[in-house]
Write an enzyme that holds these catalytic residues in place. Structure first.
Site, PDB file in Angstrom:
ATOM      1  CG  ASP A  67      -1.856   1.172   1.306  1.00 41.54           C
ATOM      2  OD1 ASP A  67      -1.664   2.159   0.551  1.00 41.54           O
ATOM      3  OD2 ASP A  67      -2.800   1.120   2.111  1.00 41.54           O
ATOM      4  CG  ASN A  96       0.241   0.822 -12.673  1.00 39.03           C
ATOM      5  OD1 ASN A  96      -0.103   1.454 -13.653  1.00 39.03           O
ATOM      6  ND2 ASN A  96      -0.606   0.041 -12.006  1.00 39.03           N
ATOM      7  CB  SER A 142       3.508  10.321 -15.929  1.00 44.06           C
ATOM      8  OG  SER A 142       2.970  11.617 -15.820  1.00 44.06           O
ATOM      9  CE1 TYR A 159      -4.233  10.622 -12.586  1.00 45.39           C
ATOM     10  CE2 TYR A 159      -4.638  11.676 -14.703  1.00 45.39           C
ATOM     11  CZ  TYR A 159      -4.149  10.621 -13.979  1.00 45.39           C
ATOM     12  OH  TYR A 159      -3.559   9.552 -14.617  1.00 45.39           O
ATOM     13  CE  LYS A 211      -0.692   9.988 -12.748  1.00 45.84           C
ATOM     14  NZ  LYS A 211       0.107   8.815 -12.331  1.00 45.84           N
TER      15      LYS A 211
END
Length: 274
Positions: free
Chosen positions: A54, A81, A132, A146, A150
């Site tokens: 985690d 990922n 990414s 988001y 990124k």
């Protein structure tokens, strides 16, 4: 000696397909996820070890790395990922939603990288592939947090690549566009809205996203690109994959003057307001 890779977020989508792809290529794979007890496919493949990780729990990160090294002897590569997309109106997002997005997509990557670097330094080699997004190069409506996560990941990865180059540790960034995974459903589950003044904007943004969904790439396609990034033995930093609409936006961001690009993006959104 078989190559060994640790992949985070391997319970579904790009992570799961990457685990299967590397395993099919003869790699040993440490496929990590928050709930390994629920996995029913990867744990049937001989050269895949399924274990818990985690990214919001540093002890689980350390334990997964230790377990993988104990089982396979070493780790050659890491694929970061694990992540998700917080979508919606920024004003409607709770502080918890904002913090959680950054903890998973940014701090989780940083903690995992920091945990594995001593092993890579000891072996005087290693490869880090950070997954990414196109949202790390250009932004879209409803993706403020988001994109923030990124963009941060992109800057971190680029600077890290310079730091680690003299240690024979490579850093790679894979930038997928829209994919045929459960990313959209996950994003909808945490969608932030509920302020009526934004309703026309939300309707227009929804139409724009609908128009962008033709020809989405598959998780298997992205997995193949991750494999290329991890194995091509070059110092290439960024690897891009997406449909035609996505690639045109990436090209526009890179080649157009900033204000021209902003005008183009505004017009592509505003045409859906009527």
């Amino acid at each position: 000696m078989n190559k060994v890779i640790l992949i985070t977020g391997a319970s579904s989508g790009i992570g799961k397909e990457s685990a299967k792809y590397f395993a099919a290529k003869g790699w040993h794979v440490i496929a990590t996820m928050r709930n390994p007890e629920k996995e029913t496919e990867l744990n049937t493949i001989d050269n895949i070890l399924v274990t818990k990780l985690d990214v919001q729990d540093t002890s689980s990160i350390a334990h997964a790395i230790e377990t993988g090294i104990s089982h396979f002897g070493h780790i050659d590569a890491l694929v970061n990922n694990a992540g998700y997309g917080q979508m919606g109106i920024f004003e409607a997002m709770s502080k918890e939603q904002v913090i959680n997005q950054l903890e998973v997509n940014v701090f989780g990557v940083m903690d995992t990288v920091k945990a594995i670097l001593p092993h890579f330094r000891e072996r005087k080699q290693g490869t880090i592939v950070n997954v990414s997004s196109g949202a790390g190069k250009f932004t879209l409506p409803m993706l403020s947090m988001y994109s923030a996560s990124k963009f941060a990941l992109e800057g971190f990865s680029e600077a890290l690549s310079f730091e680690l180059s003299t240690l024979n540790i490579k850093v790679k960034i894979v930038e997928p566009g829209g994919t045929t995974t459960n990313f959209g459903k996950t994003s909808q589950d945490v969608f932030a809205a509920g302020i009526a003044d934004y309703d026309p904007f939300l309707a227009a943004a929804g139409k724009m996203f609908d128009a962008m969904r033709n020809g989405l790439v598959t998780a298997e396609d992205v997995a193949a690109l991750i494999y290329e990034a991890a194995t091509d033995n070059t110092d290439t930093l960024r690897y891009v994959i997406g449909n035609d609409d996505f690639m045109l936006r990436m090209k526009a961001r890179e080649e157009m003057a900033d204000q021209d690009y902003m005008n183009l993006m505004r017009s592509s959104f505003e045409k859906h307001l009527s």
